[in-house]
Design an enzyme around this catalytic site. Structure first.
Site, short mmCIF file in Angstrom:
data_model
loop_
_atom_site.label_atom_id
_atom_site.label_comp_id
_atom_site.label_asym_id
_atom_site.label_seq_id
_atom_site.Cartn_x
_atom_site.Cartn_y
_atom_site.Cartn_z
N LYS A 22 0.97 -1.34 -0.01
CA LYS A 22 0.04 -0.06 -0.05
C LYS A 22 0.75 1.31 -0.11
CE LYS A 22 -1.78 1.77 3.84
NZ LYS A 22 -1.55 3.23 4.01
N ASN A 23 2.06 1.10 0.83
CA ASN A 23 2.62 2.51 1.10
C ASN A 23 3.61 3.01 0.00
OD1 ASN A 23 1.11 3.06 3.33
ND2 ASN A 23 3.02 2.66 4.70
N CYS A 117 -6.44 19.58 10.56
CA CYS A 117 -4.97 19.90 11.03
C CYS A 117 -4.72 21.28 10.39
CB CYS A 117 -4.17 18.57 9.95
SG CYS A 117 -4.43 17.15 10.79
N ARG A 122 1.34 19.64 13.40
CA ARG A 122 1.75 18.26 13.19
C ARG A 122 1.95 18.05 11.63
NH1 ARG A 122 -1.10 12.80 14.17
NH2 ARG A 122 -0.60 12.60 11.85
N ASP A 306 3.73 0.75 12.22
CA ASP A 306 2.64 -0.05 11.57
C ASP A 306 2.52 -1.50 11.87
OD1 ASP A 306 1.95 2.29 10.33
OD2 ASP A 306 2.50 1.83 8.23
N ARG A 398 -8.96 -0.42 3.98
CA ARG A 398 -8.13 0.54 3.34
C ARG A 398 -6.77 0.02 3.15
NH1 ARG A 398 -6.94 4.77 7.00
NH2 ARG A 398 -5.38 4.94 5.43
C1 UD1 Z 1 3.67 6.85 6.47
C2 UD1 Z 1 3.04 5.63 6.28
C3 UD1 Z 1 2.30 5.22 7.46
C4 UD1 Z 1 3.10 5.17 8.76
C5 UD1 Z 1 4.09 6.27 8.65
C6 UD1 Z 1 5.19 5.91 9.82
C7 UD1 Z 1 2.34 6.06 3.99
C8 UD1 Z 1 1.16 6.27 2.78
N1 UD1 Z 1 1.86 6.05 5.15
O1 UD1 Z 1 2.65 8.00 6.97
O2 UD1 Z 1 1.56 3.79 7.15
O3 UD1 Z 1 2.63 4.54 9.87
O4 UD1 Z 1 4.80 6.72 7.37
O5 UD1 Z 1 6.22 4.91 9.34
O6 UD1 Z 1 3.46 5.87 3.50
N2 UD1 Z 1 5.26 14.86 10.78
C9 UD1 Z 1 5.57 16.26 11.15
N3 UD1 Z 1 5.33 16.99 10.03
C10 UD1 Z 1 5.25 16.56 8.66
C11 UD1 Z 1 5.27 15.28 8.43
C12 UD1 Z 1 5.13 14.29 9.54
O7 UD1 Z 1 5.62 16.45 12.22
O8 UD1 Z 1 5.22 17.40 7.83
C13 UD1 Z 1 5.49 13.97 11.81
C14 UD1 Z 1 4.15 13.13 12.09
O9 UD1 Z 1 3.31 13.74 13.14
C15 UD1 Z 1 4.80 11.86 12.71
C16 UD1 Z 1 6.11 11.53 12.15
O10 UD1 Z 1 6.50 12.88 11.54
O11 UD1 Z 1 4.90 11.99 14.11
C17 UD1 Z 1 6.21 10.40 11.21
O12 UD1 Z 1 4.86 10.63 10.14
P1 UD1 Z 1 5.21 10.45 8.58
O13 UD1 Z 1 6.35 9.43 8.37
O14 UD1 Z 1 5.11 11.57 7.68
O15 UD1 Z 1 4.10 9.69 8.41
P2 UD1 Z 1 3.29 9.42 6.83
O16 UD1 Z 1 4.06 9.66 5.94
O17 UD1 Z 1 2.10 10.22 7.09
#
Ligand code: UD1
Length: 419
Positions: A22-23, A117, A122, A306, A398
């Site tokens: 998926k990711n 958000c 975040r 995950d 999903r």
């Molecule tokens: C992706 C994965 C999700 C997984 C996660 C962490 C996909 C589609 N989803 O989610 O399944 O659980 O990685 O391995 O690939 N953060 C910020 N600012 C930002 C972006 C992130 O502060 O602009 C923080 C988030 O709040 C969180 C951390 O960084 O605490 C990691 O999040 P992130 O790696 O961005 O998760 P996703 O990419 O959304």
């Protein structure tokens, strides 16, 4: 609303095929927008998030065709509307992945903020700050991120946090920027490397994907290409836990054991016997009860967030006590209160869950709160005495391809019923 009914107590046994990740497929579908010609994406899992992404691209005017093998052909040349609307983004945060590609390719992008958000807090501040550093003008108006740039410029980006989709968005944007972009503190997830392989096949120049420093030399244009999506390591890990929690023996094919090192180490510590080939894994629990294992989540290659909920379920019925520490997301223990309703002994304090293994869980009606939480409730149901009813299973659809078919194939007593 549909529900899953699971009658626990059977040791799982047999072989299943693992689906595409998926990711990886979500950013790859977004990346097709960068091309001047159609791309073909294979090994696509049947998932609601894939359908949502296809709907998102379709709303933009992109042409999509799917064959009976779930190969998706995407022709971006018919694009008309450079907007990702709120109705779709609110159901899937990963919609943000179209921001980098459409901005880089078409000079403009309007992407709804994920529900509830705000930038600066975040969720997507790092995506936005990276694009701004590459010369984009980004505003937030009416709940939308509105980004403009005639052509993005290469830049040195030092990410404050490791972010998977943030790294992917910036890497995609950089492929068509003028000059070189360096992304420091980049996410090292295998899905980032798979996306880089796709972009490279399109003609991008990328070095270091899969490490914490990615260098992208921008090019003038990219062409469509054909790519098979990498296997899903989280789906793999979830079925391994299903084997382990039930004392069973499962063989998973079409997977990539080398993307699961941190998970495999923990399964061995829990008492599983593992055999691996390049594209298969077999787990044999030999009828034994698992031993409790401590887990601490962190970005790849450490233990994945995950897989945290699934190991909480495993520890809930294991011999001994364990601590589960979540360092990636706040508030990711929503499954705990549900598993406790089934008789688990778990206490949460801050970002740590203290789990004392119990001999037996008892079936109860439980409710899924997110994707991986749902998986943990199903795992708990596989070992609970009686019939567990899991509600709100749209979360599971999903991210898990045909979960009840695959579990049935391994001998589980599970069925889906309409509300
Ligand atoms: C992706 C994965 C999700 C997984 C996660 C962490 C996909 C589609 N989803 O989610 O399944 O659980 O990685 O391995 O690939 N953060 C910020 N600012 C930002 C972006 C992130 O502060 O602009 C923080 C988030 O709040 C969180 C951390 O960084 O605490 C990691 O999040 P992130 O790696 O961005 O998760 P996703 O990419 O959304």
């Amino acid at each position: 609303m549909e529900k899953l009914l699971i009658r626990g107590g059977r040791a799982l046994e047999g072989e299943i095929r693992i689906s595409g990740a998926k990711n990886a497929v979500l950013p790859i579908l977004a990346a097709t927008l960068l091309g001047d010609s159609p791309s073909s994406v294979g090994n696509v899992p049947h998932l609601k998030d894939v359908t949502t992404t296809m709907e998102l691209l379709g709303r933009m005017g992109v042409s999509l065709t799917v064959d009976d093998q779930m190969n998706i052909e995407v022709d971006p040349s018919t694009i008309q509307d450079l907007t990702a609307p709120y109705e779709l983004v609110k159901t899937m945060r990963a919609s943000i992945l179209v921001l980098g590609p459409i901005l880089a390719r078409y000079g403009e992008a309007n992407v709804s903020l994920p529900g509830g958000c705000a930038i600066g807090s975040r969720p997507v501040d790092l995506h936005v700050r990276g694009l701004e550093a590459m010369g984009a003008d980004v505003r937030v108006e009416g709940g939308y991120i509105r980004a403009r740039a005639r052509r993005l410029r290469g830049a040195r980006l030092v990410l404050e946090n490791v972010t998977v989709t943030g790294t992917e968005n910036l890497m995609m944007a950089a492929t068509l920027a003028s000059g070189t972009t360096v992304i420091e503190n980049a996410a090292r997830e295998p899905e980032v490397a798979d996306l880089a392989a796709f972009l490279t096949a399109m003609g991008a120049h990328i070095e270091g994907a899969g490490t914490d420093c990615i260098t992208v030399h921008g090019v003038e244009r990219l062409q469509g290409c054909a790519h098979r999506v990498l296997p899903d390591r989280i789906e793999t890990g979830t079925y391994l836990v299903a084997g382990a929690i039930t004392g069973g023996r499962v063989r998973l094919k079409d997977t990539r054991p080398d993307t699961l090192d941190a998970v495999l180490v923990k399964l061995e510590a829990a008492g599983a016997r593992l055999s691996v080939g390049t594209d298969w894994i077999e787990l044999d629990m030999q009828g034994r009860r698992p031993r409790a294992v401590d887990v601490r989540t962190a970005p790849y290659p450490a233990f994945p967030t995950d897989m945290q909920a699934q190991f909480t379920a495993l520890d809930a019925v294991a011999e001994g006590s364990a601590t589960i520490t979540e360092t990636v997301f706040e508030n990711r223990f929503m499954h705990v209160q549900e598993i406790r309703r089934m008789g688990a002994d778990i206490r949460v304090s801050g970002n740590t869950a203290f789990v004392r293994g119990v001999e037996r869980l008892y079936a109860a009606p439980v409710m899924a709160t997110d994707l991986r939480a749902s998986a943990s409730l199903i795992l708990a149901g596989l070992v609970a005495e009686g019939e567990t009813v899991v509600d709100r299973i749209y979360h599971i659809d999903r991210g898990y391809d045909c979960i009840e078919e695959k579990l049935s194939q391994l001998g589980a007593d599970i069925r889906r019923v309409p509300a």
